[in-house]
Design a protein around this motif. Structure first.
Motif, mmCIF file in Angstrom:
data_model
loop_
_atom_site.group_PDB
_atom_site.id
_atom_site.type_symbol
_atom_site.label_atom_id
_atom_site.label_comp_id
_atom_site.label_asym_id
_atom_site.label_seq_id
_atom_site.Cartn_x
_atom_site.Cartn_y
_atom_site.Cartn_z
ATOM 1 N N ASN C 282 8.471 6.573 1.169
ATOM 2 C CA ASN C 282 8.395 5.312 1.904
ATOM 3 C C ASN C 282 9.097 5.367 3.253
ATOM 4 O O ASN C 282 10.098 6.054 3.439
ATOM 5 N N GLY C 284 10.393 2.263 5.293
ATOM 6 C CA GLY C 284 10.416 0.805 5.173
ATOM 7 C C GLY C 284 9.591 0.412 3.962
ATOM 8 O O GLY C 284 9.645 1.052 2.923
ATOM 9 N N ARG C 285 8.783 -0.609 4.101
ATOM 10 C CA ARG C 285 8.023 -1.098 2.963
ATOM 11 C C ARG C 285 6.740 -0.323 2.728
ATOM 12 O O ARG C 285 6.054 -0.546 1.740
ATOM 13 N N LYS C 286 6.384 0.566 3.632
ATOM 14 C CA LYS C 286 5.116 1.275 3.500
ATOM 15 C C LYS C 286 5.316 2.625 2.829
ATOM 16 O O LYS C 286 6.282 3.340 3.093
ATOM 17 N N TYR C 287 4.356 2.954 1.962
ATOM 18 C CA TYR C 287 4.347 4.285 1.387
ATOM 19 C C TYR C 287 3.377 5.141 2.191
ATOM 20 O O TYR C 287 2.213 4.774 2.353
ATOM 21 N N PRO C 304 11.157 0.776 10.113
ATOM 22 C CA PRO C 304 12.492 1.268 10.445
ATOM 23 C C PRO C 304 12.454 2.684 10.993
ATOM 24 O O PRO C 304 11.616 3.484 10.598
ATOM 25 N N LYS C 305 13.421 2.991 11.879
ATOM 26 C CA LYS C 305 13.442 4.318 12.481
ATOM 27 C C LYS C 305 14.078 5.294 11.497
ATOM 28 O O LYS C 305 15.225 5.686 11.623
ATOM 29 N N GLU C 306 13.267 5.646 10.494
ATOM 30 C CA GLU C 306 13.892 6.460 9.474
ATOM 31 C C GLU C 306 13.217 7.802 9.349
ATOM 32 O O GLU C 306 13.295 8.461 8.347
#
Lengths: 342, 336, 307
Positions: C282, C284-287, C304-306
């Motif tokens: 994932n 954020g909320r998206k897979y 998010p900047k992840e």
């Protein structure tokens, strides 16, 4: 009132073993059992009774529906010639007795992930379909409980097939589903006095539970990705997986192949987002290198992303993470800190 | 307030005074100590950076964590010049000595606030005594503990509810320190073996295996034991290595679990300081320190070695002496 | 209800090395069971989990286009346990596939528009699927001008070289290729890295004058995009490549006037289940396996900047 009288049956404590043995005739009966100092859910053997004098089990009963190790398929032969042999064991009909409302609510929460319009997880689905649940009300919640803040409560029957409450001299049993009705059909009806006793116990129990305010948290979290609070919250964290493995709504897993000589199987095992290698790419790239990033992921996932994707917060307030964290990181405190950020 | 509580309060005051001075004199940037937890009876690690915060530091017989476990997390900051002070009991100080011996830490990077310790109370022993009721309050006296809950009150002898490792501790006083809280601790001088370890050693090999297999059967691979242990700080633990993969994470077949426990136990041979953090952290209440401490006992018996006493010493398995015991090595006439 | 974790049997029909460094192979896989083939309906941009029982699974983008019947093509780099085992398999070996998973390139949205395809290295694999899909007789008229910019470190690392030759000859697609010039201590040099690969204006790529029939250049992909200046009005840009190439190409496209909702990316992520249940991929909320791997820049900016 009349309606609830009809749904409410009662059984004296001395008569419970009879009912238990009756249920064991057609179902595998799974209930809480004492194992040393711990309480664990497992199949009750002949003449064995569920241990109902507990607050909650150490591991959540989610492992009855989503086992820590679950076989996906088996295979044999040489590597360039293997075909999957699906596992054909029939899932036996079972009843889980003595499940707490928080754990039942957790199943409803992870149902939304495992069974939805995109894909249905066949393993989880089959186990859910073949299991009836006799829930058990909490007359003496623990100091780590906080189910009432997340839409639950010590006597909430939603999600169970039958709901049981200890009123001292006996148990009250309420049928919640049609399937549950059949299980307790032959029991005598409860009297108005008994129902009043239940309501008293319920009130006292609900009052004793700690509460937190999660109302505005999902929205607030949207703005907090870069906030320094995550480093503060996770400074104490050891990076183990106790919180995730005991949590009834955590659902992350890994898929692994095992081979001995020419036979093998593919299994799925629990995994934890709190472990450093969870997101490690094959190339060596590591998006979540630091503890604060993994803590942030955990809180964001439970209180923000899951709510956005499935409409519910992925936490039922069972308090296991609070009670068992070796360094006493308390998710209630974390939520409070987030609430207080300006 | 009784004498013991007064003494606890005095230690608490001392800790706060020392912490306050260290921060005000800018000798350290961070003090790791204990603060009140969010559940009854809990104390938990505390991170203090400003003099105003020292009031949250506490001391009692529930300050159970070995705070040296945090040293490896701060390596980068220490190497950049930051300085840390650590509130350390006898066993915690031994962990710091081990860290210095193994080059995780330099002596001048840490300010040790030593606390002579009379032992930590095992919360599980207390819980066992009150079955499923919850203890909400505790009062400490010099030789007894009084617990109170909803509708009950019970008194115990202190020794009956002390942690197993604390009962046989022979290093209550910190072996090195920069500051020390001036309080007496009655030191036991002889090395005592735990009753349960002696019992284990009296078993045949087959029974030992049965006992070990049964005890570790319920392991859930949460790694609380590993992560709570200050001696476990490898950047890549053997369980996380993917290429090659040494063990999997399967639990229905017990091989992976048993391998994890065995290998970790042997990685701890001669490196365990007896703090009991592993057993305390394990949610399944597996007696991990039993197995590790058996090896500590072996190190004492075979090589007269105890972990973490002298920063100039080398860890026991890092050195060799011609007079070392040969027990366990095959003799010429052995027919095994 | 079909169990989404059980791989479908599939056989290796053809294998060949795709690049000169022999680290990348292309596999053509065929379903032994015709029913399975009929049910495997996919679109350009999707991926599948290639399964080797005993080793594991690997998520690989589908390189063939649904317009190519009878086989599935995968281009695989040897990086880990599964891909190494795959590279050791030969023709007629039996393996498994799960899928198709993920979303696909916005082929419906792009109808009537111009399409700029930008690829780097072996990330070009799903772009091949897209290109062949759009160039197919049934589909070509639905799209406007198609420009393709494809670069690799050196000519031997370009994929699908035989097909690149064919596309060069076509009139309904403009294909530009480039290879890197390794900057030495002298800095950007306007020299051909190899015969036939023309240099561009290294200091100001945008000022490069592209001669009529010159299609092969010495440049990094972002610089070639600057030089070619694809028209952004009414156009979509699909970019696939290593993170560093994407990092420098996006600003070029933005400057050329491509808005964030008309720039698309395909992301790579560590995946396991491929169906959005195991929680690993994932952002954020998206897979990435379910809501991606294709994302518009607009969508990515909201996450998010992840990464």
């Amino acid at each position: 009132m009349k309606d609830s009288l009809k749904r409410m049956k009662q059984i004296k404590k001395s008569k419970l073993p009879e009912l238990i043995e009756q249920l064991k005739k057609d179902y595998d009966l799974i209930g809480p059992c004492k194992d040393g100092d711990l309480v664990l859910y497992r199949k009750l053997e002949k003449d064995e009774l569920p241990f109902l004098g507990f607050k909650n089990s150490i591991k959540s009963p989610k492992e009855l529906f989503f086992p820590q190790t679950e076989e996906i398929l088996r295979f044999r032969g040489f590597i360039d010639r293997r075909i999957p042999e699906a596992i054909e064991e029939k899932v036996k009909k079972r009843i889980v007795i003595g499940m707490r409302p928080c754990d039942i609510q957790s199943l409803l929460i992870i149902d939304k992930l495992f069974i939805n319009d995109d894909y249905v997880d066949s393993f989880y689905d089959k186990l859910r379909e073949n299991t009836l649940i006799i829930g058990f009300g909490c007359s003496n919640p623990a100091s780590s409980c906080f189910c009432t803040s997340l839409g639950g409560g010590p006597f909430i029957a939603k999600g169970s097939d039958v709901f049981m409450v200890d009123i001292g001299q006996g148990y009250l049993l309420e049928h919640v589903s049609e399937k549950g009705k059949k299980l307790i059909e032959q029991l005598p009806e409860a009297s108005e006095d008994m129902i009043a006793m239940k309501q008293d116990i319920e009130k006292k129990a609900s009052k004793s539970i700690s509460s937190i305010d999660v109302e505005a948290i999902p929205e607030k979290l949207k703005t907090l990705f870069e906030n320094p609070i995550w480093e503060e919250i996770s400074e104490r964290c050891l990076g183990c997986g106790v919180c995730t493995y005991l949590c009834p709504t955590c659902h992350c897993f890994d898929i692994q192949d095992e081979v001995v000589d020419n036979k093998g199987r593919r299994v799925r095992n629990w995994d934890s987002c709190m472990f450093p290698i969870f997101t490690l790419h094959g190339s060596g790239h590591q998006p979540r290198e630091f503890r604060y990033q993994r803590m942030r992921q955990r809180i964001m996932h439970k209180f923000n992303y899951y709510r956005k994707n499935f409409g519910v917060i992925a936490c039922s307030g069972c308090g296991r993470c609070v009670a068992q964290c070796p360094v006493n990181i308390d998710v209630r405190e974390v939520i409070g800190s987030i609430k207080n950020i300006k | 307030m009784n004498d013991t509580e007064k003494s606890m309060k005095r230690i608490e005051k001392e800790i706060r005074k020392i912490a306050d001075k260290l921060l005000k004199d800018k000798k350290v940037n961070l003090i790791i100590g204990f603060e009140k937890g969010t559940l009854p009876l809990r104390a938990r690690p505390s991170f203090v950076r400003r003099p105003e915060e020292v009031e949250k530091l506490i001391w009692n017989s529930f300050c159970e964590n070995n705070l040296a476990v945090y040293v490896p997390f701060y390596r980068r900051f220490l190497d950049q010049g930051d300085r840390i002070a650590l509130v350390a009991k006898g066993c915690d100080v031994r962990s710091l000595v081990l860290h210095i011996q193994e080059n995780v830490l330099k002596r001048n990077q840490i300010t040790i606030i030593g606390i002579p310790c009379e032992g930590m109370i095992d919360r599980r022993k207390l819980a066992r005594e009150v079955s499923q009721n919850e203890i909400m309050e505790v009062t400490e006296e010099s030789t007894s503990i009084i617990v109170k809950g909803d509708g009950f009150e019970k008194k115990f002898k202190r020794d009956d509810v002390l942690c197993n490792d604390c009962l046989i501790c022979t290093h209550k006083k910190p072996v090195i320190y920069d500051e020390i809280v001036d309080v007496e601790a009655t030191e036991k001088t002889d090395f005592i073996e735990r009753a349960d370890i002696a019992d284990f050693e009296s078993k045949s090999l087959e029974d030992r295996w049965k006992f070990f297999a049964k005890e570790t059967d319920r392991c859930i691979r949460c790694y609380a034991c590993r992560n709570a242990c200050p001696s476990c700080y490898c950047n890549e633990c053997f369980v996380d290595c993917a290429r090659p993969q040494w063990i999997g994470t399967t639990v229905d077949d017990k091989t992976d679990l048993q391998l994890f426990q065995i290998i970790r136990t042997f990685h701890m041979a001669g490196r365990c300081v007896n703090c009991g953090s592993c057993t305390r952290a394990c949610p399944m209440e597996i007696g991990i320190s039993l197995f590790v401490n058996k090896l500590s006992g072996d190190a004492k018996r075979l090589f007269n070695y105890e972990t973490g006493l002298d920063i100039e010493e080398k860890p026991v398995l890092n050195k060799y002496n011609e007079e070392d015991s040969n027990e366990g090595f095959f003799e010429e006439n052995e027919t095994n | 209800m079909k169990n989404p974790y059980i791989p479908i049997p599939i056989k290796i029909d053809k294998v060949r090395f795709e690049t000169d460094d022999r680290l990348i192979k292309t596999f053509d896989l065929v379903f032994p069971n015709k029913e399975d083939e009929k049910e495997f309906n996919y679109y350009p941009g999707q991926f599948a989990e290639l399964s080797i029982l005993g080793k594991g699974e690997s998520p690989i983008g589908i390189a063939s286009s649904p317009t190519e019947a009878g086989f599935l093509r995968f281009t695989v780099m040897k990086v880990g346990v599964v891909t190494k085992a795959l590279h050791n398999l030969e023709k007629s070996a039996l393996m498994g596939v799960r899928g198709p998973f993920g979303n696909w390139y916005p082929i419906d949205e792009m109808k009537g528009k111009n399409v700029v395809i930008i690829g780097g290295g072996f990330a070009f694999t799903t772009l091949r699927s897209l290109l062949i899909y759009m160039l197919d007789d049934k589909n070509r008229k639905a799209y406007g001008d198609i420009t393709c910019i494809y670069g690799a470190r050196n000519p031997g690392l370009l994929c699908y070289r035989d097909e690149l030759e064919q596309w060069k000859k076509r009139k309904d697609v403009s294909l530009y290729q480039c290879i890197d010039w390794t900057f030495g201590s002298k800095g950007p040099i306007e020299e051909a890295a190899e015969d036939g690969w023309m240099p561009i204006n290294m200091k100001e790529p945008g000022k490069t004058i592209i001669k009529q029939d010159v299609k092969k250049f010495t440049a990094f992909v972002p610089q070639l995009v600057s030089a070619i200046k694809p028209e952004s009005k009414n156009a979509y840009a699909i970019v696939c490549g290593p993170p560093i190439m994407i990092k420098f190409t996006i600003p070029v496209l933005t400057e050329l006037g491509f808005p964030p909702d008309r720039i698309y990316n395909s992301l790579e992520m560590r995946m396991k289940c491929g169906i959005g249940k195991c929680g690993r991929c994932n952002i954020g909320r998206k897979y990435v396996c379910k809501d991606g791997p294709v994302f518009s820049l607009k969508e990515l900016e909201s996450l998010p900047k992840e990464y």
